[in-house]
Design a protein around this motif. Structure first.
Motif, short mmCIF file in Angstrom:
data_model
loop_
_atom_site.label_atom_id
_atom_site.label_comp_id
_atom_site.label_asym_id
_atom_site.label_seq_id
_atom_site.Cartn_x
_atom_site.Cartn_y
_atom_site.Cartn_z
N CYS A 3 -4.42 1.78 6.42
CA CYS A 3 -5.39 1.71 5.32
C CYS A 3 -6.01 0.32 5.17
CB CYS A 3 -4.73 2.14 4.01
SG CYS A 3 -3.59 0.91 3.36
N CYS A 62 2.14 2.74 2.66
CA CYS A 62 2.09 3.48 3.92
C CYS A 62 3.45 3.41 4.62
CB CYS A 62 1.00 2.92 4.83
SG CYS A 62 -0.66 3.25 4.23
N CYS A 122 -2.58 -3.50 7.22
CA CYS A 122 -1.97 -2.18 7.42
C CYS A 122 -2.79 -1.39 8.44
CB CYS A 122 -1.89 -1.43 6.10
SG CYS A 122 -1.37 0.28 6.29
N CYS A 149 0.81 -1.23 0.00
CA CYS A 149 0.00 0.00 0.00
C CYS A 149 0.83 1.27 0.00
CB CYS A 149 -0.95 0.01 1.19
SG CYS A 149 -0.11 -0.09 2.78
ZN LIG Z 1 -1.42 1.08 4.21
#
Ligand SMILES: [Zn+2]
Length: 305
Positions: A171, A132, A168, A130
């Protein structure tokens, strides 16, 4: 006796100053890694991307490099391992609040979990699935540093590696803690390890589908500027017949591959759209000695108006 003192001030100066200089140097290196684009050396500015080796780049600089590998003098050295935008991940960074004044030594970004500053003082990671970005300690606190007891008990009996994916904390995208957590600006040793992992993963990459391969070959005819220049030099030296790469206008070769491939596509379209009269002209002019092959016949039949 012997210690007359003459050399003592010099030594003291050395002992005092050398570590100071080293410290300043180290601080500069850390600033360069964490506050600046590894490629353009400009201040990091979102969108920021990172590669399999955890380096930070401004996305615009990286695109510039991918379009023209000579855009930055040492570009090949720094991101020769990046083949396309698919090899990098756009990071989801958490801006510091309030933002630091421009040019200050305060980090622009922080860990969203424990607000640690992304300034090189703490290890940071990003999640490959993702993008992040978290401090390592923040992520560990949330997901734990050992695999969940459930997956452990499963694995011990069966001996099968049945990894449970983590989620995560920012998210909710799933990721594997063993393969998807990439260290940002790793130590030299860790970078070497990451490099090995990257090479191993690439060696296992499936061969691209046929149509993609064909497209790649068409692009390959253009190659990059330096390779074409090298070929030109070679061919002038050896007075070989021009290689296919030389048939293409060097100005086109110098441009982006994308542009070149779109030009090739246009050319193909143009040829496909030619009237039969023009085609026969072409044929009589260029293809006389050749017999029409089954493939070309098929092509003409298919595209004839
Ligand atoms: Zn994430």
């Amino acid at each position: 006796m012997g210690n007359d003192g003459g050399s003592i001030p010099d030594r003291r100066d050395l002992v005092k100053n050398k570590p100071k200089a080293e410290q300043a140097d180290k601080a500069n290196q850390i600033r360069a890694l964490w506050f600046f684009c590894a490629l353009s050396k400009r201040a990091l500015q979102e969108p920021v991307v990172s590669c399999a080796l955890g380096k930070l780049y401004n996305k615009d600089a990286l695109i510039e490099y991918l379009l023209d590998k000579s855009a930055y003098g040492d570009g090949e050295e720094i991101c020769g391992h990046i083949r396309s935008l698919k090899d990098v991940k756009t990071l989801k960074l958490t801006p510091r609040s309030p933002p630091p004044s421009p040019g200050s030594d305060v980090a622009k970004f922080v860990c969203p979990l424990n607000l640690k500053e992304m300034n090189g003082a703490y290890p940071f990671v990003y999640i490959h699935t993702c993008g992040c970005v978290f401090s390592q300690s923040g992520l560990r606190t949330v997901i734990g540093s050992t695999p969940t007891s459930k997956s452990l008990s499963n694995d011990e009996d069966s001996g099968v590696v049945n990894e449970q994916l983590d989620v995560c904390p920012q998210c909710a995208t799933k990721f594997s803690r063993t393969t998807d957590v990439i260290t940002v600006n790793p130590s030299k040793e860790e970078e070497e390890r990451m490099q090995t992992v990257m090479e191993l993963r690439r060696s296992r990459e499936p061969v691209k589908s046929k149509s993609k391969k064909r497209k790649a070959n068409a692009e390959g005819a253009v190659e990059d500027k330096s390779a074409v220049a090298k070929k030109m030099k070679e061919s002038t030296n050896n007075s070989h017949s021009p290689s296919p790469a030389l048939v293409i206008n060097p100005a086109v070769a110098a441009g982006s591959k994308a542009l070149a491939s779109s030009l090739l596509a246009e050319e193909a379209k143009r040829k496909a759209g030619m009237s039969d009269a023009v085609k026969s002209l072409y044929r009589s002019k260029f293809d006389k000695p050749k017999k029409e092959t089954f493939t070309t016949m098929g092509t003409f039949t298919r595209v004839s108006p």
